[in-house]
Design a protein around this motif. Structure first.
Motif, PDB file in Angstrom:
ATOM      1  N   ILE A  92       7.692 -10.485   9.091  1.00 42.16           N
ATOM      2  CA  ILE A  92       8.035 -11.746   8.455  1.00 42.16           C
ATOM      3  C   ILE A  92       6.765 -11.981   7.618  1.00 42.16           C
ATOM      4  O   ILE A  92       5.722 -12.032   8.173  1.00 42.16           O
ATOM      5  N   CYS A 128       4.916 -15.183   5.083  1.00 43.91           N
ATOM      6  CA  CYS A 128       4.939 -16.695   4.704  1.00 43.91           C
ATOM      7  C   CYS A 128       3.687 -16.880   4.252  1.00 43.91           C
ATOM      8  O   CYS A 128       2.463 -16.424   4.682  1.00 43.91           O
ATOM      9  N   THR A 157       5.666 -23.905   9.181  1.00 46.87           N
ATOM     10  CA  THR A 157       6.298 -23.980  10.550  1.00 46.87           C
ATOM     11  C   THR A 157       7.963 -23.672  10.270  1.00 46.87           C
ATOM     12  O   THR A 157       8.554 -22.753  10.964  1.00 46.87           O
ATOM     13  N   GLN A 180       9.247 -22.372   7.571  1.00 42.58           N
ATOM     14  CA  GLN A 180       9.620 -20.832   7.087  1.00 42.58           C
ATOM     15  C   GLN A 180       9.492 -19.874   8.282  1.00 42.58           C
ATOM     16  O   GLN A 180      10.367 -19.119   8.596  1.00 42.58           O
ATOM     17  N   VAL A 181       8.640 -19.960   9.185  1.00 43.12           N
ATOM     18  CA  VAL A 181       8.621 -19.180  10.229  1.00 43.12           C
ATOM     19  C   VAL A 181       9.740 -19.126  11.316  1.00 43.12           C
ATOM     20  O   VAL A 181      10.414 -18.130  11.550  1.00 43.12           O
ATOM     21  N   SER A 182      10.013 -20.338  11.484  1.00 36.71           N
ATOM     22  CA  SER A 182      11.081 -20.721  12.421  1.00 36.71           C
ATOM     23  C   SER A 182      12.801 -20.168  12.000  1.00 36.71           C
ATOM     24  O   SER A 182      13.303 -19.500  12.568  1.00 36.71           O
ATOM     25  N   THR A 235      12.355 -16.229  11.655  1.00 34.81           N
ATOM     26  CA  THR A 235      12.538 -15.781  12.955  1.00 34.81           C
ATOM     27  C   THR A 235      13.793 -15.864  13.579  1.00 34.81           C
ATOM     28  O   THR A 235      14.360 -14.858  14.123  1.00 34.81           O
ATOM     29  N   THR A 269       4.467 -11.099  12.279  1.00 30.48           N
ATOM     30  CA  THR A 269       4.497 -12.172  11.472  1.00 30.48           C
ATOM     31  C   THR A 269       3.244 -12.371  10.540  1.00 30.48           C
ATOM     32  O   THR A 269       2.140 -12.438  11.245  1.00 30.48           O
ATOM     33  N   ILE A 295       0.967 -14.516   8.166  1.00 29.99           N
ATOM     34  CA  ILE A 295       0.917 -15.816   7.600  1.00 29.99           C
ATOM     35  C   ILE A 295      -0.396 -16.043   6.671  1.00 29.99           C
ATOM     36  O   ILE A 295      -1.498 -15.632   7.220  1.00 29.99           O
ATOM     37  N   THR A 325      11.159 -12.499   3.466  1.00 32.33           N
ATOM     38  CA  THR A 325      10.127 -13.590   3.165  1.00 32.33           C
ATOM     39  C   THR A 325      11.095 -14.626   2.622  1.00 32.33           C
ATOM     40  O   THR A 325      12.285 -14.637   2.185  1.00 32.33           O
TER      41      THR A 325
END
Length: 306
Positions: free
Chosen positions: A23, A25, A39, A41-43, A46, A60, A62, A93
């Motif tokens: 992932i 971000c 936060t 984006q990552v959530s 995921t 991930t 970042i 992404t």
């Protein structure tokens, strides 16, 4: 054996190997708003990875970096290295603008990843390099980038207009010769420079031309706003017409419908309004341009220096 004559043996299905997913971000700053965006984006990505069969989240990546070219994105480079080492097979992404900072960078990165055999998915646009040929992908990315640039320009113009109308634009407190900004960013008088501003206005009303004022300032050893010894006629002329010296700021929205935003008493005045208006009248009288019934014409003689 006859009892097994009608029995069909089904070979076991081969176990599908999990696809290794990364992932990526990016946000442009570490402000609270941008960190909340990160936060989210990552959530979201995921959850998407976890809900897709045979996807295995490896890492991930970042970056907290602006969209300005020239700024290194360490995590993005680490991700490319992992792709080259065959540690990743899929990159997911949020969108194209998060993946690259401009069209050229996006296309260069996609070409590299294609060479590494890595598939890239742009979740927001619904684009998947595995399903889209390269020419179509290029045209899609270019059109999206153009649309984003136009939208960004519209947002900047709208923000400028809104702040100007509300009187909150930073341009209201942009300093000029004779002023400086205090701790709150507001304009305050810079006494030594203000004394020179008053001298320039006073000399003009005493009859000196702009060339005469230039000579007088240089004779007195007064430095220009940029610290030079020689003054330009243009600098002095602009100063004599600058409303900022009477505490007024005028902003212009140069759009289809031109609008003026005027802030009276925006900051302390260096020159009185009466003196400023007297200078404007004197400048008009000295001008070699006159309006006649036949249009705008030049006078036969210009105002001479005293």
């Amino acid at each position: 054996m006859s009892e097994y004559r009608n029995v069909h043996f089904i070979p076991p299905r081969p176990v599908q190997r999990e696809k290794r997913v990364g992932i990526y971000c990016r946000v442009s700053s570490n402000s609270l708003e941008q960190l909340n965006s990160l936060t989210n984006q990552v959530s979201a990505l995921t959850r998407l990875t976890a809900s897709t069969p045979n996807w295995f989240l490896v890492d991930t990546y970042i970056d907290i970096a602006s969209g300005k070219t020239g700024l290194k994105r360490k995590e993005f480079m680490r991700m490319l290295e992992d792709c080259q080492l065959k540690n990743l097979e899929i990159i997911i992404t949020k969108n194209i603008s998060r993946f690259g900072r401009d069209t050229v960078e996006v296309l260069e990165s996609l070409n590299k990843l294609r060479e590494y055999g890595v598939r890239v998915i742009f979740e927001q646009e619904g684009l998947d390099t595995a399903d889209t040929d390269s020419e179509l992908m290029i045209s899609i990315i270019e059109s999206i980038a153009q649309a984003e640039n136009e939208s960004r320009s519209d947002n900047i113009r709208w923000g400028y207009k809104r702040h100007a109308a509300q009187g909150t634009s930073k341009l209201y407190n942009r300093k000029c010769y004779g002023y400086e900004n205090d701790e709150d960013g507001l304009l305050i008088i810079k006494n030594e420079e203000a004394k020179n501003v008053r001298l320039i206005f006073d000399l003009y009303l005493r009859g000196l031309s702009i060339i005469g004022i230039k000579r007088e300032l240089e004779k007195l050893g007064i430095k220009t706003p940029t610290g030079k010894e020689k003054w330009s006629k243009r600098t002095i002329d602009v100063m004599l017409s600058n409303e900022k010296y009477i505490g007024v700021v005028r902003l212009l929205n140069a759009g289809e419908n031109q609008e003026h935003y005027v802030s009276e008493d925006n900051h302390p005045a260096i020159i009185s309004k009466e003196q400023f208006e007297a200078v404007q009248m004197e400048k008009k009288n000295r001008s070699n341009i006159v309006k006649t019934e036949d249009g705008v014409k030049r006078k036969s003689k210009k105002y001479s220096s005293k």
